[in-house]
Scaffold this active site. Structure first.
Site, PDB file in Angstrom:
ATOM      1  N   SER A 127       0.824  -1.204   0.000  1.00  0.00           N
ATOM      2  CA  SER A 127       0.000   0.000   0.000  1.00  0.00           C
ATOM      3  C   SER A 127       0.862   1.260   0.000  1.00  0.00           C
ATOM      4  CB  SER A 127      -0.872  -0.014   1.260  1.00  0.00           C
ATOM      5  OG  SER A 127      -1.403   1.259   1.531  1.00  0.00           O
ATOM      6  N   TYR A 154      -1.895  -1.282  10.994  1.00  0.00           N
ATOM      7  CA  TYR A 154      -2.189  -1.777   9.634  1.00  0.00           C
ATOM      8  C   TYR A 154      -1.030  -1.429   8.685  1.00  0.00           C
ATOM      9  CZ  TYR A 154      -3.751  -1.230   4.830  1.00  0.00           C
ATOM     10  OH  TYR A 154      -3.800  -1.250   3.461  1.00  0.00           O
ATOM     11  N   LYS A 158       2.040  -3.763   6.569  1.00  0.00           N
ATOM     12  CA  LYS A 158       2.431  -3.695   5.148  1.00  0.00           C
ATOM     13  C   LYS A 158       3.953  -3.535   5.038  1.00  0.00           C
ATOM     14  CE  LYS A 158      -1.625  -4.202   3.330  1.00  0.00           C
ATOM     15  NZ  LYS A 158      -1.957  -5.512   2.758  1.00  0.00           N
TER      16      LYS A 158
END
Ligand code: UFG
Length: 343
Positions: A127, A154, A158
């Site tokens: 992302s 989160y 990644k």
């Protein structure tokens, strides 16, 4: 011989669109999902769009290593695209262990089983969040732009997953890796048979717009109109979901056809075109010929002011380019919402 691609999290928003494009490009696909954030709607849609009722589907949790071993033993998998992960930024802040546990363990299980089997081509769904808040003179971001410390668990999953993949590629012969860093995926398949299915109140802009247009939500809040941008609202690089899905096909082909220049590669997947929240809202109104109930509201905590990418590397190396206009994308998003209402 046809190559087989495993799509983990393949019943979800991005996974279902990628499955459609892979099948269209002639690959065999095995879809695996545990339905933690979706139901069968999109997988059924995939079968209708592709006309393939026989797509192998395995209901499983990638945190279960025994199940991952069985999956790889049961299917001759040439490449895996790993989507299976939680993705709500706010939830990750209140439930960090849930995010680290699920997102990291599932990915490490895939890599460990790939290693046990002598290797695999692994495509990881990363992302733009890894770039954090780039300073205005560093925009657009390229793959060489510095990653910033993650602002949410989160985002950290990644970053860590990218690093795990990089290190595994270096250490274990036979494992090759590509990380695709997505900007803001939006829209739906033009057939309106697959699209985003947010649970509860949507966090993301476009599902909130479409639900406001349908009357499911009373009013869209535009978070912040005092940012240092031309119209005061945030700038993002909104990438059509079908264009994004096609980038995966190009990346898988690059791995399977032996075209990689390094054993671990990273590509930004975006349009290169910054669009403000306000521009997106007005484009939605115009193309769909409706008036949206919206108001300006205070800034949302954690939002970056502006981020968009330079997609040159993906354009040149993957032979991929975002093609759909934002109007086509927003038309498809609205068609999907209407399809959901009629269901
Ligand atoms: N926005 C609104 N109102 C809403 C929802 C969003 O004004 O109801 C605004 C946000 O403030 C932001 C823009 O619309 O300026 C886009 O917001 P999204 O939530 O759709 O997307 P983000 O850019 O915040 O997040 C996306 C992905 C995340 C990823 C992040 C950083 O959804 O997974 O980019 O790369 F972590």
């Amino acid at each position: 011989m046809k190559k087989t691609v495993l799509v983990s999290g393949g019943a979800g928003f991005i996974g279902s669109h990628v499955t459609v494009e892979l099948i269209g490009a002639g690959y065999d696909v095995v879809v695996a999902d545990n339905f933690s954030n979706c139901d069968l709607t999109c997988f059924e849609g995939v079968k209708t769009i592709t006309g393939r009722k026989d797509i192998p589907f395995v209901e499983m949790d990638f945190c279960d290593k025994t199940a991952v071993r069985k999956l790889f033993a049961d299917h001759a998998i040439d490449a895996v695209i790993h989507f299976a992960a939680y993705k709500a930024v706010g939830e990750s802040v209140s439930e960090p262990l849930m995010y680290y546990q699920n997102n990291l363990v599932s990915f490490m299980n895939v890599l460990e089983v790939a290693r046990e089997r002598g290797g695999c081509n692994v495509l990881f769904s990363s992302s733009a969040t890894v770039y954090g808040e780039p300073s205005p003179d560093r925009l657009p971001v390229t793959e060489q732009s510095e990653r910033q410390p993650a602002t949410s668990p989160y985002g950290n999953t990644k970053q860590i997953s990218e690093d795990v993949l990089r290190d595994c590629v270096k250490a274990y012969p036979g494992i090759k890796g590509i990380a695709l860093r997505y900007f803001n995926p939006i829209g739906a398949h033009p057939s309106a048979l697959i699209g985003e299915l947010p649970r509860g109140v949507p966090n993301n802009l476009v599902p909130f717009i479409t639900q406001t247009a349908s009357g499911k939500r009373a009013c869209l809040s535009i978070f912040g109109n005092d940012y240092p941008t031309p119209d005061g609202t945030c700038l993002r690089d909104y990438i059509d979901i079908v264009d994004l899905a096609k980038a995966h096909v190009c990346a898988v082909a690059r791995m399977l056809d032996g075209k990689m220049k390094q054993e671990y590669e990273i590509f930004n997947i975006g349009t290169g075109r910054p669009l403000s929240v306000y521009e997106l809202v007005t484009a939605f109104e115009k193309v769909n010929k409706l008036k949206l109930n919206y108001k300006f509201a205070p800034r949302r905590a954690g939002d970056v002011t502006a981020i968009w990418c330079d997609p040159t590397l993906a354009n040149e190396e993957l032979g991929w380019k975002a093609e759909r206009t934002v109007e086509e994308t927003l038309e498809a998003a609205w068609k999907w919402e209407k399809h959901l209402i009629e269901k």
